[in-house]
Scaffold this motif. Structure first.
Motif, PDB file in Angstrom:
ATOM      1  N   LEU A 205       0.824  -1.206   0.000  1.00  0.00           N
ATOM      2  CA  LEU A 205       0.000   0.000   0.000  1.00  0.00           C
ATOM      3  C   LEU A 205       0.859   1.257   0.000  1.00  0.00           C
ATOM      4  N   VAL A 206       1.848   1.323   0.887  1.00  0.00           N
ATOM      5  CA  VAL A 206       2.582   2.579   1.043  1.00  0.00           C
ATOM      6  C   VAL A 206       3.544   2.832  -0.114  1.00  0.00           C
ATOM      7  N   ASN A 207       4.195   1.800  -0.615  1.00  0.00           N
ATOM      8  CA  ASN A 207       5.116   1.988  -1.738  1.00  0.00           C
ATOM      9  C   ASN A 207       4.364   2.418  -2.993  1.00  0.00           C
ATOM     10  N   SER A 208       3.225   1.784  -3.255  1.00  0.00           N
ATOM     11  CA  SER A 208       2.420   2.162  -4.415  1.00  0.00           C
ATOM     12  C   SER A 208       1.884   3.582  -4.266  1.00  0.00           C
ATOM     13  N   THR A 209       1.451   3.924  -3.060  1.00  0.00           N
ATOM     14  CA  THR A 209       0.952   5.274  -2.798  1.00  0.00           C
ATOM     15  C   THR A 209       2.044   6.312  -3.050  1.00  0.00           C
ATOM     16  N   ALA A 210       3.237   6.056  -2.523  1.00  0.00           N
ATOM     17  CA  ALA A 210       4.346   6.987  -2.711  1.00  0.00           C
ATOM     18  C   ALA A 210       4.741   7.081  -4.184  1.00  0.00           C
ATOM     19  N   TYR A 211       4.688   5.969  -4.907  1.00  0.00           N
ATOM     20  CA  TYR A 211       5.062   5.963  -6.324  1.00  0.00           C
ATOM     21  C   TYR A 211       4.128   6.865  -7.130  1.00  0.00           C
ATOM     22  N   ARG A 212       2.815   6.693  -6.953  1.00  0.00           N
ATOM     23  CA  ARG A 212       1.879   7.545  -7.688  1.00  0.00           C
ATOM     24  C   ARG A 212       2.033   8.999  -7.260  1.00  0.00           C
ATOM     25  N   GLN A 213       2.150   9.216  -5.974  1.00  0.00           N
ATOM     26  CA  GLN A 213       2.212  10.563  -5.426  1.00  0.00           C
ATOM     27  C   GLN A 213       3.433  11.324  -5.938  1.00  0.00           C
ATOM     28  N   LEU A 214       4.552  10.658  -6.031  1.00  0.00           N
ATOM     29  CA  LEU A 214       5.813  11.337  -6.305  1.00  0.00           C
ATOM     30  C   LEU A 214       6.308  11.148  -7.735  1.00  0.00           C
ATOM     31  N   VAL A 215       6.253   9.915  -8.260  1.00  0.00           N
ATOM     32  CA  VAL A 215       6.908   9.577  -9.523  1.00  0.00           C
ATOM     33  C   VAL A 215       5.961   9.668 -10.712  1.00  0.00           C
ATOM     34  N   SER A 216       4.754   9.168 -10.559  1.00  0.00           N
ATOM     35  CA  SER A 216       3.818   9.042 -11.678  1.00  0.00           C
ATOM     36  C   SER A 216       3.415  10.402 -12.246  1.00  0.00           C
ATOM     37  N   ALA A 217       3.062  10.370 -13.538  1.00  0.00           N
ATOM     38  CA  ALA A 217       2.500  11.574 -14.166  1.00  0.00           C
ATOM     39  C   ALA A 217       1.157  11.938 -13.561  1.00  0.00           C
ATOM     40  N   ASN A 218       0.505  11.004 -12.890  1.00  0.00           N
ATOM     41  CA  ASN A 218      -0.739  11.301 -12.182  1.00  0.00           C
ATOM     42  C   ASN A 218      -0.496  12.034 -10.863  1.00  0.00           C
ATOM     43  N   GLY A 219       0.768  12.066 -10.435  1.00  0.00           N
ATOM     44  CA  GLY A 219       1.134  12.775  -9.215  1.00  0.00           C
ATOM     45  C   GLY A 219       2.026  13.952  -9.526  1.00  0.00           C
ATOM     46  N   ALA A 220       3.177  14.012  -8.872  1.00  0.00           N
ATOM     47  CA  ALA A 220       4.067  15.169  -9.010  1.00  0.00           C
ATOM     48  C   ALA A 220       5.043  15.047 -10.171  1.00  0.00           C
ATOM     49  N   ALA A 221       5.151  13.866 -10.793  1.00  0.00           N
ATOM     50  CA  ALA A 221       6.058  13.664 -11.941  1.00  0.00           C
ATOM     51  C   ALA A 221       7.466  14.154 -11.619  1.00  0.00           C
ATOM     52  N   MET A 222       8.022  13.653 -10.528  1.00  0.00           N
ATOM     53  CA  MET A 222       9.353  14.052 -10.070  1.00  0.00           C
ATOM     54  C   MET A 222      10.403  13.869 -11.162  1.00  0.00           C
ATOM     55  N   LYS A 223      11.361  14.777 -11.201  1.00  0.00           N
ATOM     56  CA  LYS A 223      12.477  14.661 -12.143  1.00  0.00           C
ATOM     57  C   LYS A 223      13.798  14.768 -11.391  1.00  0.00           C
ATOM     58  N   GLN A 224      14.884  14.441 -12.079  1.00  0.00           N
ATOM     59  CA  GLN A 224      16.206  14.541 -11.478  1.00  0.00           C
ATOM     60  C   GLN A 224      16.474  15.970 -11.016  1.00  0.00           C
ATOM     61  N   GLY A 225      17.070  16.075  -9.837  1.00  0.00           N
ATOM     62  CA  GLY A 225      17.437  17.381  -9.303  1.00  0.00           C
ATOM     63  C   GLY A 225      16.370  18.071  -8.492  1.00  0.00           C
ATOM     64  N   ASP A 226      15.133  17.559  -8.500  1.00  0.00           N
ATOM     65  CA  ASP A 226      14.070  18.185  -7.711  1.00  0.00           C
ATOM     66  C   ASP A 226      14.395  18.128  -6.221  1.00  0.00           C
ATOM     67  N   ASN A 227      14.084  19.214  -5.524  1.00  0.00           N
ATOM     68  CA  ASN A 227      14.083  19.202  -4.059  1.00  0.00           C
ATOM     69  C   ASN A 227      12.710  18.720  -3.600  1.00  0.00           C
ATOM     70  N   VAL A 228      12.693  17.649  -2.796  1.00  0.00           N
ATOM     71  CA  VAL A 228      11.439  17.022  -2.390  1.00  0.00           C
ATOM     72  C   VAL A 228      11.343  17.039  -0.866  1.00  0.00           C
ATOM     73  N   LEU A 229      10.408  17.819  -0.347  1.00  0.00           N
ATOM     74  CA  LEU A 229      10.165  17.853   1.096  1.00  0.00           C
ATOM     75  C   LEU A 229       9.249  16.693   1.454  1.00  0.00           C
ATOM     76  N   ILE A 230       9.694  15.851   2.384  1.00  0.00           N
ATOM     77  CA  ILE A 230       8.956  14.639   2.732  1.00  0.00           C
ATOM     78  C   ILE A 230       8.646  14.652   4.224  1.00  0.00           C
TER      79      ILE A 230
END
Length: 449
Positions: A205-230
């Motif tokens: 549950l948590v890994n999938s949630t974090a993946y969509r939230q942070l990595v997926s285009a449906n979420g934040a679409a993180m890229k290299q070099g981004d500063n990510v407050l967690i």
């Protein structure tokens, strides 16, 4: 020992041996009782003890219907939705079950006088229903928690948009904190072979949630070099968001609440860490009044760590307590992506910092099957690692839920269901040996709270 456990727990049973096992008429499960759903109504949320609502009892075994799979559950884990279920907060989960049952057909079975909770599992396919072609008895599997009907066009671009989308074990019955569980075939994914049952059950549950939230285009679409407050960077969602940020070339800024949790973030590879308790951050002057001065102090702290840069992305899940600060500290044009509100659902923030600085707030809820599959694939390849800190036997599941409710944990808390002890189920010893330190990182006694 349960006969199923004796055959399945070491992970060596063949498909033929599993198919020949008799299906028991009943099994042990962690349940809530419908006639107790109002037991906490007169209590403030802070005084409710979820352990008093969770019971382990025998329940009848369901027959898998079309597209369904009966799984022998070797291990599961505790999530915040398990806590919410037990506390009947924000609503009783029996309302979800009644609503689901009104769809009729197979869904009607979910409206029972008890609710089998839990939204994670690792186990072995025991039986399959009509029409299931991708899985067979004996397969080692983990389950993601998205249950969908897909009878509406809305869900066919992103299954999370299906109007009948539900979280299994929270908004449906037959959850994973049990010796058996009933899931849809499209919830299943291969169990990572280098992990034990309890380790494999903890990320879902948590890994999938974090993946969509942070990595997926449906979420934040993180890229290299981004500063990510967690926020809560050593917790359930946060520990995976931290790993995903590092694996994707981003720069996590980890917010924690103890030196032990700070040490865990450093062990994962994070360099920028804020111990909010040590710094004395209080983002509310009182129950009704936010403190913008604290937002500004927090923002300065982040910039001191990053060389003067604000967060491109804020991974939000505490909710009310932190949301105003999250909106404030995000960079101009930045993204606040929220997946929960563990400290309260009524958020307050200064909208000037959102609209005038062109920031975005994105709601992100669990993940679709593809996102969950990709997140699980990273686990299976040893790129992301489980953050299991401890496990309890099913008989002590109430204690495990109370531990998570009180925040006296880090990473994930596992529950052994059919597995008689920890350490079983590993098939790929070579891959495990290459990542043993990372797999055991959250079990370090020095990090106990």
């Amino acid at each position: 020992m349960n006969p199923l456990a004796g055959t399945l727990s070491d992970g060596t049973a063949t498909a033929e041996e599993v198919a020949a096992l008799p299906v028991p008429e009943s099994y042990r499960a962690a349940v809530l009782f419908k006639d107790q759903q109002g037991m906490f109504d007169a209590m403030p949320l802070s005084e409710r003890d979820p352990a008093k609502a969770v019971h382990v009892t025998e329940v009848p075994t369901p027959e898998p219907g079309a597209g369904e799979v009966l799984v022998a559950v070797l291990a599961s884990s505790v999530n915040y939705n398990t806590v919410w279920s037990a506390l009947s907060s924000p609503v009783s989960t029996f309302a979800f079950l009644e609503r689901y049952a009104r769809l009729g057909g197979p869904a009607a079975r979910h409206d029972l006088p008890y609710h089998i909770i839990g939204s994670d599992l690792a186990g072995v396919v025991l039986r399959t229903g009509e029409g299931v072609r991708g899985w067979r008895a004996g397969d080692h599997v983990v389950a993601h928690c998205l249950s969908v009907e897909l009878e509406s066009a809305d869900g066919h671009g992103d299954t999370m948009l299906d109007p009948e989308q539900r979280i299994w074990g929270y908004e449906t019955n037959y959850g994973g904190l049990a010796e058996l569980s009933l899931v849809k075939a499209n919830q299943l994914m291969p169990k990572p072979g280098h992990l034990t049952w309890e380790e494999a059950a903890s990320p879902g549950l948590v890994n999938s949630t974090a993946y969509r939230q942070l990595v997926s285009a449906n979420g934040a679409a993180m890229k290299q070099g981004d500063n990510v407050l967690i926020w809560g960077a050593a917790g359930g969602v946060g520990s995976y968001a931290t790993q995903l940020a590092l694996a994707g070339g981003a720069n996590p800024v980890c917010v924690v609440s103890s030196p032990q949790k700070a040490a865990l973030c450093r062990a994962m590879g994070a360099e920028h860490i804020i111990d909010r308790r040590a710094e004395g951050y209080r983002f509310w002057k009182d129950e009704d009044t936010p403190d913008p001065g604290e937002w500004r102090r927090f923002g300065r702290h982040i910039r001191d760590l990053t060389g003067g840069e604000d967060p491109d992305i804020v991974v939000e899940h505490p909710g009310r307590e932190t949301f105003g600060a999250s909106v404030y500290v995000a960079r101009r044009g930045g993204t606040i992506v929220t997946c929960a509100s563990t400290s309260g659902y009524r958020h307050e923030y200064d909208n000037r910092y959102l609209w005038m600085q062109l920031k975005r707030v994105i709601g992100s809820h669990f993940a679709n099957y593809r996102e969950a599959w990709e997140a699980n694939r990273l686990i299976a390849k040893g790129r992301i690692h489980p953050t299991l800190s401890r496990s309890y036997p099913l008989t002590q599941v109430g204690e495990a839920v109370s531990l998570v409710h009180a925040g006296r944990h880090h990473g994930k808390v596992g529950v052994l269901c059919l597995a008689p002890r920890e350490g079983l189920g590993v098939r790929d010893e070579e891959l495990r040996a290459r990542h043993a330190d990372a797999i055991d990182r959250f079990r370090d006694p020095a990090t106990e709270l």
